[in-house]
Design an enzyme around this catalytic site. Sequence first.
Site, mmCIF file in Angstrom:
data_model
loop_
_atom_site.group_PDB
_atom_site.id
_atom_site.type_symbol
_atom_site.label_atom_id
_atom_site.label_comp_id
_atom_site.label_asym_id
_atom_site.label_seq_id
_atom_site.Cartn_x
_atom_site.Cartn_y
_atom_site.Cartn_z
ATOM 1 N N GLY A 1 0.813 -1.204 0.000
ATOM 2 C CA GLY A 1 0.000 0.000 0.000
ATOM 3 C C GLY A 1 0.850 1.259 0.000
ATOM 4 O O GLY A 1 2.046 1.238 0.295
ATOM 5 N N GLY B 1 -0.067 -5.097 0.750
ATOM 6 C CA GLY B 1 -1.329 -4.912 0.040
ATOM 7 C C GLY B 1 -1.409 -5.652 -1.267
ATOM 8 O O GLY B 1 -2.494 -6.004 -1.727
ATOM 9 N N GLU C 1 5.235 -6.318 7.551
ATOM 10 C CA GLU C 1 4.686 -5.150 8.243
ATOM 11 C C GLU C 1 5.340 -4.855 9.586
ATOM 12 O O GLU C 1 5.331 -3.709 10.054
ATOM 13 C CB GLU C 1 3.172 -5.321 8.433
ATOM 14 C CG GLU C 1 2.351 -5.117 7.186
ATOM 15 C CD GLU C 1 2.426 -6.288 6.222
ATOM 16 O OE1 GLU C 1 1.938 -6.170 5.096
ATOM 17 O OE2 GLU C 1 2.986 -7.342 6.602
ATOM 18 N N ASP D 1 -1.989 -7.303 7.640
ATOM 19 C CA ASP D 1 -3.418 -7.003 7.477
ATOM 20 C C ASP D 1 -3.905 -7.567 6.148
ATOM 21 O O ASP D 1 -3.467 -8.640 5.762
ATOM 22 C CB ASP D 1 -3.664 -5.500 7.620
ATOM 23 C CG ASP D 1 -3.016 -4.673 6.519
ATOM 24 O OD1 ASP D 1 -1.957 -5.074 5.996
ATOM 25 O OD2 ASP D 1 -3.549 -3.595 6.184
#
Length: 373
Positions: free
Chosen positions: A71, A123, A146, A154
């Site tokens: 992301g 992402g 992450e 996530d």
Amino acid sequence: MNETPIIIEERTAAGGHRIGVATLNAPRSLNALTLPMIERLRPQLEAWAEDPGIACVVLMGAGEKAFCAGGDVVSMYHAIRENPGGPVPFAERFFEQEYRLDYAIHTFPKPILVWGHGVVMGGGLGLLVGASHRVVTEHAKVAMPEITIGLYPDVAGTWFLNRMPGRIGLFLGLTGARMNAADTLYTGLADYLITADRRDAVLSALADIAWEDDPELNRGHLSVALRRFADASRAARPASNVLRHLDLIDHVTDHHSVRGILDALEGYAGEDDWVDAARATLAAGSPTSARVILEQYRRGRHLSLKEVFMRELNMSVRCVRGHDYPEGVRALLVDKDRNPRWDPPSVEAVSDELVESFFLPAEGLEENPLRDL
């Protein structure tokens, strides 16, 4: 190169059907997922889902290096700096819209093929893992790193890490260990390894399929076509690092604390670059993230996919409003000094109350925005 963030095409296929093709178009940033990309792609998927002429959808990335490296966390960082510790509408909207897109891929009613070439991280893995047909190439570099930026795995990491064999998901989540193409097949993140030079041939073959009006039959048609290319690509399959280290992973994750896992890795007597990198990432990562990841894994085993995204949205908002996430992004991607000042600075200093707060509704999220999924 076209300047639009997503290139949308429809290709004519046999029997009067069409194939929808969406290409992430930011090769200079390794196709990092931006909010404009998300807000263009999700409505397009919805339109293709409703269009009876669309038999199959393909999602891929522009350029030769990456499908999607993750992301757009740098934009989030700058938004967070405008209101540190408080609500950050841009970042919170980004996570909500990203998770809606991921959920749409997981639940897409037609066959959807994601071409996972090169870097597929964060992402990008969220886009890949939910597809009905997931292809990686021999150049795939896959990870959920992450912990290095004060976040956690996530984009449904709670879901897919818990569905890997044994406790591999816990190990990968804590260490951000890099997976190759064979690793993704073994852990269930991908379905087919097809060499990168066969992509155009795959797209041509999709146009020749006698697609039908039944999505379930079409899933079968796509599977048969991809298997043919995967069989021809067998010689390109690397050795699986995960499978090679399965005994180590089992022994390390027998420990029920981050400190125990880290000590077990520190005590590993072998000389192995893959293990060394995993150990170093956990040791240098956010102590808060490490403890939250362990708890995320434990608590997530029996959640539905909707519950996973609802919980992860709350966790991500907590990260946005906390200390370690903007600090990790600063150190790794903005100032690039690679010297994050974590707070708390050690696993032992992270309180149970701080960990628990990530699993409680953040202020303003008492009614979760994703409850309508």
